[in-house]
Design an enzyme around this catalytic site. Structure first.
Site, PDB file in Angstrom:
ATOM      1  N   ASP A  39       0.863  -1.193   0.000  1.00  0.00           N
ATOM      2  CA  ASP A  39       0.000   0.000   0.000  1.00  0.00           C
ATOM      3  C   ASP A  39       0.897   1.240   0.000  1.00  0.00           C
ATOM      4  OD1 ASP A  39      -1.876   1.979   0.453  1.00  0.00           O
ATOM      5  OD2 ASP A  39      -2.215   1.433   2.549  1.00  0.00           O
ATOM      6  N   ASN A  41      -0.326   4.503  -0.375  1.00  0.00           N
ATOM      7  CA  ASN A  41      -0.987   5.764   0.006  1.00  0.00           C
ATOM      8  C   ASN A  41      -1.755   5.702   1.325  1.00  0.00           C
ATOM      9  OD1 ASN A  41      -3.160   4.194  -0.727  1.00  0.00           O
ATOM     10  ND2 ASN A  41      -3.715   5.414  -2.538  1.00  0.00           N
ATOM     11  N   ASP A  43      -4.313   3.835   2.317  1.00  0.00           N
ATOM     12  CA  ASP A  43      -5.752   3.606   2.338  1.00  0.00           C
ATOM     13  C   ASP A  43      -6.123   2.178   2.732  1.00  0.00           C
ATOM     14  OD1 ASP A  43      -5.078   2.168   0.079  1.00  0.00           O
ATOM     15  OD2 ASP A  43      -6.477   3.189  -1.267  1.00  0.00           O
ATOM     16  N   ASP A  47      -1.512  -1.308  -4.105  1.00  0.00           N
ATOM     17  CA  ASP A  47      -1.748  -0.578  -5.352  1.00  0.00           C
ATOM     18  C   ASP A  47      -0.557  -0.712  -6.290  1.00  0.00           C
ATOM     19  OD1 ASP A  47       0.152   1.399  -4.310  1.00  0.00           O
ATOM     20  OD2 ASP A  47      -1.506   2.065  -3.042  1.00  0.00           O
ATOM     21  N   ASP A 116      -3.817 -10.941 -15.263  1.00  0.00           N
ATOM     22  CA  ASP A 116      -4.933 -11.864 -15.144  1.00  0.00           C
ATOM     23  C   ASP A 116      -6.010 -11.465 -16.142  1.00  0.00           C
ATOM     24  OD1 ASP A 116      -6.126 -14.083 -13.775  1.00  0.00           O
ATOM     25  OD2 ASP A 116      -5.230 -13.344 -11.924  1.00  0.00           O
ATOM     26  N   ASP A 223      -8.227 -16.820 -16.148  1.00  0.00           N
ATOM     27  CA  ASP A 223      -9.027 -17.362 -15.062  1.00  0.00           C
ATOM     28  C   ASP A 223     -10.107 -18.298 -15.599  1.00  0.00           C
ATOM     29  OD1 ASP A 223      -9.663 -17.015 -12.089  1.00  0.00           O
ATOM     30  OD2 ASP A 223     -11.602 -16.528 -12.983  1.00  0.00           O
ATOM     31  N   GLU A 292      -6.185 -21.261 -16.219  1.00  0.00           N
ATOM     32  CA  GLU A 292      -6.647 -21.973 -15.031  1.00  0.00           C
ATOM     33  C   GLU A 292      -7.629 -23.047 -15.481  1.00  0.00           C
ATOM     34  OE1 GLU A 292      -8.391 -20.882 -10.618  1.00  0.00           O
ATOM     35  OE2 GLU A 292      -9.236 -19.877 -12.371  1.00  0.00           O
ATOM     36  N   HIS A 364      -3.587 -17.381  -4.908  1.00  0.00           N
ATOM     37  CA  HIS A 364      -4.584 -16.568  -4.204  1.00  0.00           C
ATOM     38  C   HIS A 364      -5.823 -17.354  -3.826  1.00  0.00           C
ATOM     39  CE1 HIS A 364      -5.850 -16.682  -8.357  1.00  0.00           C
ATOM     40  NE2 HIS A 364      -7.037 -16.247  -8.007  1.00  0.00           N
ATOM     41  N   ASP A 365      -6.013 -18.550  -4.383  1.00  0.00           N
ATOM     42  CA  ASP A 365      -7.182 -19.382  -4.091  1.00  0.00           C
ATOM     43  C   ASP A 365      -6.860 -20.562  -3.186  1.00  0.00           C
ATOM     44  OD1 ASP A 365      -9.058 -17.914  -5.518  1.00  0.00           O
ATOM     45  OD2 ASP A 365      -8.721 -19.026  -7.382  1.00  0.00           O
TER      46      ASP A 365
END
Length: 628
Positions: A39, A41, A43, A47, A116, A223, A292, A364-365
């Site tokens: 990150d 910034n 928030d 990013d 992706d 994907d 995938e 990520h899965d």
């Protein structure tokens, strides 16, 4: 496109069946989950500028390709896998100008960037879908619309066109009052499936892909790409629809049937992938395409990745990450090395003549592999099991994929309450299996999510031991979007970067081996000791055109107990051993084996040489030895 600075594999060594050998045959890919990487910034969300600031870290690690999970404009219902505009960047991540800067910065460091691509479905907020809600619009047939079942009131239970369930829970059909019909969504109700039967839709997809390729990216990870072709009867009806000539599958414990047998590897998949290759990639070079492929067989993987068929370069298969499940990921079972070996033997055998493998454990899965298959009961076992699993995977034939933090041995999140999770799949399935179907108790389901849930991989990258792990500033005005793993104080980049015994340093060595050793990158893979319950062993062999042969032995004890060196491995070692104390080409260990031939090990050199001599392996001891 950017040219790699490392040496390619010589063409007298065969890789995937193509000539010349593809550049990615000895490459390593690093996946970034942007919202959790860095990150910039404050928030609470990672990013693009944050990613750019960490590129020197990836360059030091030695990876060749950076793969970004989706950063397109999105309502973020499924963390960006629900795209509302393919040709814009979501403000959460930055701007198109930031993306252009990132592409250039990646290329400046000699790496490539792969995006992706989600084209099985879009967001329901995409302009295409909004237009399709009007039956007379040119986009009306770009999605799978169907009327309510005859005799039922639209929008009420039982009126759905068939009994298909969504992979995220509930029905796979959502009623839209504006159009007065249902639309298909295999995932979230905010992710309607695109109708690839429509040629205009396909042309629009290819135009978008060309737009990104022309902008400078180096390919796509696609994907659930094997779901784009649906099985239809002669009249264009889906299975289970009224009057369809194809019967639906059985209703499962959650109250729905599965769309998988009818939507996975459908009848036109090869046609669509070949068309995509022609329309997007013909005439281009230096790119990478990886799809995938949930539910796809190892044989089909061999066909699709065979360069002669002009479809995709490689696929992510799922059967090896399903070995610890009893019918469902929410019914986890203990890890058994023998089950993993059985699956990997099939995968490797299917690619022996042509095609290529994607080698992965984390993404990520998937939950963190060191928590899932390794041992986190002590720091020493966490480190050693992370290394052993990495060595086992990276020494296979194929292209390795590293998921952010895997190179540190990051662990599962350790969440204990449903409110700590952010993942739509986990939350929906909890309510469906506990509250609705009542086939799980709250305790059993929370245990399953803690072990198998996708949020385990999505906690912030652990850069240092500060308050938010360096993902965002310690005094940032907003907390990270998901909690930081408390063990970041001990497991982080700052702690491992200069430690030669760290998991990070071990991954650097594995990556360097793939770049420099043709046997690691392209050698023929052969399993040995196939009956052993604890030790996973195999050989890698390269035979050159001049008749010379190079051979490696890979041995990995994938358990937390002492194991005996299995028979085949001991025999191969015995054939190459010198007499104790004898001079060899390299330094003799005094135990009959040469230290110079020990390529890499998860324990000390002296310990492994002793293990080779004595025939015993420590818990999670794994090594590579050069036989010839």
């Amino acid at each position: 496109m950017v040219a790699s600075q490392r040496a390619f594999i010589a063409d007298d060594i065969r890789t995937n069946g193509a000539t010349p050998n593809p550049w990615w045959a000895n490459a390593v890919v690093y996946q970034i989950y942007p919202r959790s990487f860095q990150d910039s910034n404050g928030d609470g969300f990672g990013d693009l500028r944050g990613i750019e600031s960490r590129l020197d870290y990836l360059a030091d690690l030695g990876v060749d390709v950076v793969w970004l999970s989706p950063v397109y404009r999105s309502p973020q219902d499924d963390n960006g896998y629900d795209i509302s505009d393919y040709q814009d960047i979501d403000p959460m991540f930055g701007t198109l100008e930031d993306m252009d800067r990132l592409i250039a910065a990646v290329h400046q460091r000699g790496m490539k960037l792969v995006m992706d691509l989600v084209v099985n479905h879009t967001s329901d907020e995409h302009a295409w879908f909004q237009a399709s809600r009007h039956a007379g619009d040119p986009h009306a047939d770009w999605y799978w619309w169907r009327p309510a079942r005859a005799g039922h009131e639209p929008g009420t239970p039982g009126a759905e066109p068939n009994r298909w369930g969504s992979y995220f829970g509930g029905s796979a059909w959502q009623y839209d009052a504006q159009r007065g019909e249902y639309f298909l969504h295999q995932f979230s109700a905010k992710q309607p499936d695109l109708n690839w039967e429509n040629p205009e839709l396909r042309r629009a997809v290819y135009a978008m892909m060309n737009w990104w390729m022309d902008r400078g990216i180096d390919g796509f990870r696609m994907d659930v790409i094997v779901l784009i072709s649906k099985m239809l009867d002669a009249e264009g009806r889906l299975p289970g629809e009224a009057g369809s000539g194809i019967a639906d599958g059985p209703v499962l414990e959650d109250g729905y049937s599965s769309p998988s047998p009818f939507c996975t590897d459908g009848p036109r998949l090869d046609e669509y992938l070949r068309e995509m290759r022609r329309e997007v990639f013909a005439g281009r070079s230096g790119y990478l395409t990886v799809g995938e492929a949930p539910g796809l067989s190892d044989v089909r993987n061999g066909y699709i990745s065979d360069p002669a068929h002009q479809e995709l370069d490689m696929l992510f298969l799922f059967d090896h990450v399903g070995i610890d499940q009893d019918g469902s990921k929410w019914n986890p079972t203990p890890f058994e090395p023998a089950k993993l070996r059985t699956v990997m033997m099939r995968q490797q055998a299917a690619l022996r003549q042509a095609g290529w493998a994607s080698l992965y454990m984390d993404n990520h899965d998937q939950p963190r592999v060191v928590s899932r298959w390794g041992d986190t009961s002590t720091e020493a076992l966490r480190s050693r099991s992370a290394k052993a699993l990495a060595l086992m995977l990276h020494l296979h034939r194929g292209t390795p994929y590293i998921y952010q933090g895997e190179e540190l041995g990051m662990t599962n999140a350790g969440f204990t309450e449903l409110g700590q999770y952010r993942d739509l799949e986990s939350i929906n399935m909890y309510h469906q299996l506990v509250d609705e179907a009542k086939v799980q108790t709250p305790q059993s389901m929370l245990h399953a999510i803690a072990r198998m849930g996708r949020d385990n991989a999505r906690t912030p990258m652990q850069w240092d031991g500060s308050r938010y792990a360096g993902f965002t500033a310690p005094d940032a005005p907003t907390e990270p979007w998901i909690a930081v793993n408390p063990n970041h104080v001990d497991i982080n980049v700052a702690a491992e970067f200069d430690d030669p015994d760290s998991v990070y340093a071990f991954y650097k060595r594995l990556i360097a081996l793939r770049h420099t050793d043709a046997v690691v990158a392209a050698g023929v893979w052969d399993a040995i000791d196939v009956e052993d319950p604890a030790v996973y062993a195999f050989t890698r062999t390269v035979a050159r055109a001049d008749g010379a042969e190079s051979k490696l032995l890979v041995v990995a004890n994938l358990t937390s107990r002492v194991a005996n060196m299995p028979h085949d491995s001991r025999s191969l070692l015995a054939e190459t051993a010198t007499q104790p104390g004898a001079d060899g080409d390299g330094e003799s260990s005094g135990a009959g084996f040469e230290a110079s031939k020990l390529v890499i090990s998860t324990v000390s050199e002296a310990r492994t040489l002793s293990s080779m001599h004595d025939g015993g392996l420590l818990p999670w001891e794994a090594f590579v030895y050069r036989l010839s």
